[in-house]
Design an enzyme around this catalytic site. Structure first.
Site, PDB file in Angstrom:
ATOM      1  CD  GLU A  83      -1.530  -0.025   3.599  1.00  0.00           C
ATOM      2  OE1 GLU A  83      -2.096   1.068   3.773  1.00  0.00           O
ATOM      3  OE2 GLU A  83      -1.827  -1.047   4.231  1.00  0.00           O
ATOM      4  CB  CYS A 120      -2.532  -4.452   6.380  1.00  0.00           C
ATOM      5  SG  CYS A 120      -2.028  -2.796   6.886  1.00  0.00           S
ATOM      6  CG  HIS A 244      -2.834  -6.469  10.433  1.00  0.00           C
ATOM      7  ND1 HIS A 244      -1.648  -6.134   9.820  1.00  0.00           N
ATOM      8  CD2 HIS A 244      -3.506  -5.299  10.627  1.00  0.00           C
ATOM      9  CE1 HIS A 244      -1.605  -4.824   9.635  1.00  0.00           C
ATOM     10  NE2 HIS A 244      -2.718  -4.294  10.119  1.00  0.00           N
TER      11      HIS A 244
END
Length: 446
Positions: A83, A120, A244
């Protein structure tokens, strides 16, 4: 059915170290423990002036291919998740392939290349794409190279500065993998959210409190969806649960809520009943507000039990050790968490072959994915080959003034070019200036 999963992994961290307690805390007039204990981070990795998402991704992929004695002909696709992309058309995968062609015989002209974007979670989505490509029988015996690479930078002065990070994770996806086999079952939680986004801008706009709420809500939905196809989960089912990890403090919240969910209607809930009572059920309350107050009170009590704390220390805490030292790597974050947990198990002399992991990926905007993985027989040899500890130790510590200078180098609007490099590159790819059409150029430094 032939197993498909992660066959090999390499990690490449940015060359600079931004110490939060020693360097950032005095400038922000914060107690160092605000970072080390509250957020859960000790330091961030930062890219040197000659590093970016291409060099870090290419260096991770190069080390993986070299260690596994692979050639371009062994790779049928290259998927890059990021990203932090700097081009709205040309994918980072083409730049990385071009770098690798400088050091390997042959080329990647036959390989399918792409770039994934969903914040993500796109690192895991790229993993899924490679898995499905092999499962569909379209790989012709070749493996896929999945690379998650990011410079997770915030505008100077933003609260997110503490969670910055830079690095890449390269993964080889193959049949009969050496590291982990991916499950066929997946669970998703997805909704249209604006918790974190970059509308035509490099640095993110973040609603911090909202982002945590969305993260937890989507993770809950994904776990419930996973259970709808894989059956109920139980805390004893999984040796490690990599999440994450924007910062470890966020994972502490997710781990607690996940544990609460998994013990519901189990012997663990019953064993804890004398100590903290049973979990409140919504049907026992006249209003949602009363139920939420009761479940919040129960959760606070659950957090303090030895049962939960022991489970957290065994199952979640080991997955956070690398992240504490390098910060948030966006698309690579959950893949660092997996590697961290496996590395801790290896160092503790645990035999994880045949054991299962539950992996929780997330991307703002927003989507979570839950899937299971089974650790393979040769996992220890693969994890033992990682050099992340040596890379972390070798980073060059920067002052706050140096941090400001190098931050400007990586600010696309400033593109400061008069800042000298802080470290000397060796056996790696480096940024080498601009081409005639504004493209980035790269070269290999021996």
């Amino acid at each position: 059915m032939t197993a498909v999963g992660i066959d090999a992994i390499e990690i490449h961290t940015g060359k600079l170290k931004f110490d939060l307690a020693e360097t950032l805390a005095p400038v922000k007039d914060k107690d160092p423990e605000y970072y080390t204990k509250g957020i859960g981070l000790a330091a961030s990795s930062f890219p040197d002036t000659y590093e970016d998402i291409v060099t870090m991704g290419a260096n991770a992929a190069y080390q993986l291919m070299k260690r596994r004695d692979l050639s371009p002909q062994d790779i049928g696709r290259i998927d890059v998740a990021t990203e932090s992309s700097f081009d709205n058309s040309k994918p980072v995968s083409t730049y990385i392939a071009g770098c690798l062609e400088q050091v390997f015989d042959g080329d990647f002209h036959h390989a399918n290349k792409g770039e994934r974007k969903f914040a993500c979670i796109s690192g895991t989505q790229s993993l899924d794409d490679a898995y499905n490509w092999i499962r569909a029988g379209r790989h012709r015996g070749r493996s896929a190279l999945v690379i998650a690479t990011d410079t997770a930078l915030y505008a100077r002065g933003d609260a997110g500065e503490a969670t910055q990070g830079a690095g890449a994770v390269a993964m080889l996806i193959s049949e009969n993998p050496d590291l982990v086999e991916l499950s066929t079952e997946q669970g998703y939680g997805s909704a249209d959210e604006t918790d974190f986004l970059k509308p035509n801008q490099q640095f993110p706009s973040v609603d911090g409190k909202r982002s945590v709420q969305v993260y937890l809500a989507r993770m809950r939905e994904a776990l419930e969806d996973f259970e709808s196809v894989a059956g109920d989960t139980h805390p004893d089912d999984f040796e490690l649960i990599p999440f994450h990890t924007p910062f470890p403090g966020m994972v502490r919240k997710a781990g607690l809520l996940g544990f609460r969910h998994m013990i519901r209607d189990t012997e663990i809930e019953e064993q804890l009943a004398d100590e903290i009572g049973r979990q409140p059920r919504p049907e026992a309350f006249d209003s949602d507000e009363a139920y939420l107050d009761a479940i919040s009170e129960y959760t606070d009590k659950l957090k303090g039990t030895e049962t939960y704390q022991a489970w957290y220390d065994d199952t979640i805490a080991p997955t956070l050790e690398i992240s504490r030292e390098v910060g948030n790597w966006y698309t690579g974050s959950v893949h660092i968490a997996r590697a961290s947990g496996l590395k801790a198990a290896l160092e503790a002399d645990q035999d994880l072959a045949g054991e299962r992991l539950l992996v929780g990926s997330y991307g703002s905007g927003a989507q979570a994915e839950i899937h299971a993985e089974t650790v393979q027989e040769d996992w220890a040899e693969e994890i033992a080959a990682l050099t992340i500890d040596e890379q972390i130790e070798a980073r060059r510590d920067i002052s706050f003034e140096e941090y400001e200078r190098v931050h400007d180098v990586h600010n696309h609007d400033k593109q400061a070019e008069d800042v000298e490099e802080f470290t000397s590159p060796a056996d790696e790819f480096v940024f080498d200036g601009w081409g005639r059409m504004g493209e980035r150029k790269y070269r290999y430094v021996e």
